[in-house]
Design a protein around this motif. Structure first.
Motif, PDB file in Angstrom:
ATOM      1  N   UNK A  71      11.951   6.152  -9.722  1.00  0.00           N
ATOM      2  CA  UNK A  71      12.506   5.156  -8.795  1.00  0.00           C
ATOM      3  C   UNK A  71      13.919   5.386  -8.289  1.00  0.00           C
ATOM      4  N   UNK A  72      14.797   6.128  -8.806  1.00  0.00           N
ATOM      5  CA  UNK A  72      16.044   6.454  -8.123  1.00  0.00           C
ATOM      6  C   UNK A  72      15.708   7.530  -7.241  1.00  0.00           C
ATOM      7  N   UNK A  73      14.752   8.108  -7.447  1.00  0.00           N
ATOM      8  CA  UNK A  73      14.551   9.329  -6.398  1.00  0.00           C
ATOM      9  C   UNK A  73      13.628   8.887  -5.190  1.00  0.00           C
ATOM     10  N   UNK A  74      12.715   8.082  -5.254  1.00  0.00           N
ATOM     11  CA  UNK A  74      11.870   7.732  -4.372  1.00  0.00           C
ATOM     12  C   UNK A  74      11.999   6.236  -3.861  1.00  0.00           C
ATOM     13  N   UNK A  75      12.648   5.330  -4.580  1.00  0.00           N
ATOM     14  CA  UNK A  75      12.663   4.027  -4.272  1.00  0.00           C
ATOM     15  C   UNK A  75      14.324   3.593  -3.770  1.00  0.00           C
ATOM     16  N   UNK A  76      15.181   3.778  -4.737  1.00  0.00           N
ATOM     17  CA  UNK A  76      16.519   3.195  -4.543  1.00  0.00           C
ATOM     18  C   UNK A  76      17.096   4.005  -3.356  1.00  0.00           C
ATOM     19  N   UNK A  77      17.127   5.127  -2.971  1.00  0.00           N
ATOM     20  CA  UNK A  77      17.603   5.560  -1.791  1.00  0.00           C
ATOM     21  C   UNK A  77      17.085   4.704  -0.466  1.00  0.00           C
ATOM     22  N   UNK A  78      15.718   4.305  -0.603  1.00  0.00           N
ATOM     23  CA  UNK A  78      15.125   3.716   0.565  1.00  0.00           C
ATOM     24  C   UNK A  78      15.744   2.122   0.572  1.00  0.00           C
ATOM     25  N   UNK A  91       0.742  -1.355  -0.102  1.00  0.00           N
ATOM     26  CA  UNK A  91      -0.058  -0.018  -0.089  1.00  0.00           C
ATOM     27  C   UNK A  91       0.801   1.230   0.094  1.00  0.00           C
ATOM     28  N   UNK A  92       2.132   1.198   0.742  1.00  0.00           N
ATOM     29  CA  UNK A  92       2.880   2.142   0.756  1.00  0.00           C
ATOM     30  C   UNK A  92       3.343   2.674  -0.834  1.00  0.00           C
ATOM     31  N   UNK A  93       3.776   1.564  -1.547  1.00  0.00           N
ATOM     32  CA  UNK A  93       4.152   1.528  -2.975  1.00  0.00           C
ATOM     33  C   UNK A  93       3.157   2.378  -3.746  1.00  0.00           C
ATOM     34  N   UNK A  94       1.798   1.719  -3.418  1.00  0.00           N
ATOM     35  CA  UNK A  94       0.804   2.226  -4.136  1.00  0.00           C
ATOM     36  C   UNK A  94       0.503   3.752  -4.005  1.00  0.00           C
ATOM     37  N   UNK A  95       0.609   4.136  -2.815  1.00  0.00           N
ATOM     38  CA  UNK A  95       0.580   5.645  -2.259  1.00  0.00           C
ATOM     39  C   UNK A  95       1.620   6.225  -3.128  1.00  0.00           C
ATOM     40  N   UNK A  96       2.941   5.888  -2.696  1.00  0.00           N
ATOM     41  CA  UNK A  96       4.172   6.611  -3.578  1.00  0.00           C
ATOM     42  C   UNK A  96       3.866   6.683  -4.862  1.00  0.00           C
ATOM     43  N   UNK A  97       3.295   5.648  -5.637  1.00  0.00           N
ATOM     44  CA  UNK A  97       3.157   5.568  -7.039  1.00  0.00           C
ATOM     45  C   UNK A  97       1.990   6.703  -7.493  1.00  0.00           C
ATOM     46  N   UNK A  98       1.050   6.597  -6.792  1.00  0.00           N
ATOM     47  CA  UNK A  98       0.130   7.778  -7.151  1.00  0.00           C
ATOM     48  C   UNK A  98       0.385   9.161  -7.069  1.00  0.00           C
TER      49      UNK A  98
END
Length: 244
Positions: A165-172, A142-149
């Motif tokens: 992805x490099x901005x919101x996902x890879x650092x995490x 659901x977190x992935x869904x919210x950040x995708x929206x």
């Protein structure tokens, strides 16, 4: 917000997914295949999959739902569907929450399949309750869904959505505690990781696999849920009708 319009939006999303078997397969099957590949890769090294398998369960559903949601929502705008919907009484919150509901139900199915596969087929050892492991996987998806929206509100093409992805996902992924315990990181990186929701998702799932209970599990899980709610609010505020 209107409940009827929100449910109607969710039903429309399900109708679209029904005619898109590739997206369904990506959401429901791809995380299990990736978990299986990881387990197979380290099958000859005792304890590696048990050590990292829980964190992988937090990671793959998050990534898959981020990609699917951001690209699908962006297509709504580029095709003009969102523009037509916004001429109706449908509000931005109805649209965002309808999407979140539809993909949330898909995330529930995804979690059941992925956790069952990881434990039953790949042999992941879990000292805690399996339902807690499934709950964490659902919240992460659901977190992935919210950040995708949220990402879809700023992207103009599908390629740009992937570029988030490099901005919101890879650092995490790097700072979330998968590769190194967060308390062993340099102070600056540790401080940054405290502001990344996936850090708390990995903390939660590690607590479940270790057999912890109570606040050790639910405190970081509530933090993840709060990040998800915040992302949905921002997504509804930044939603635009048309891509320039």
């Amino acid at each position: 917000m209107n409940d009827r319009r929100m449910f109607a939006t969710a039903a429309r999303v399900f109708g679209q997914l029904r005619h898109d078997p590739r997206s369904i397969a990506l959401m429901l099957v791809a995380p299990s295949l990736l978990v299986g590949l990881f387990a197979w890769l380290f099958s000859d090294q005792d304890g590696v999959f048990d050590r990292y398998g829980g964190a992988i369960l937090a990671l793959f559903p998050f990534i898959v739902m981020f990609l699917i949601t951001s690209i699908t929502t962006l297509r709504e705008r580029r095709s003009g569907t969102l523009e037509r919907l916004m001429t109706t009484p449908l509000g931005k919150a109805d649209f965002i929450l309808g999407y979140a509901l539809a993909f949330g139900l898909m995330a529930l199915l995804q979690a059941v399949i992925t956790v069952s596969f990881a434990v039953g087929v790949c042999g992941l050892t879990v000292d805690g309750e399996l339902w807690q492991l499934g709950l964490v996987a659902v919240v992460d998806a659901l977190l992935g869904t919210a950040l995708g929206l949220l990402a879809s509100a700023f992207a103009q093409t599908e390629f740009q959505a992937v570029q988030f992805m490099p901005l919101l996902v890879f650092p995490q992924i790097i700072l979330g505690g998968l590769f190194m315990p967060r308390d062993q990181m340099p102070d600056v990186l540790h401080a940054i990781s405290d502001w990344l929701p996936l850090s708390y998702a990995i903390d939660t799932i590690n607590a479940v696999t270790a057999g912890d209970d109570g606040w050790d599990v639910y405190r970081p899980l509530l933090v993840v849920a709060a990040f998800g709610v915040g992302a949905l609010v921002l997504a509804s505020l930044t939603l635009r009708r048309r891509t320039a």
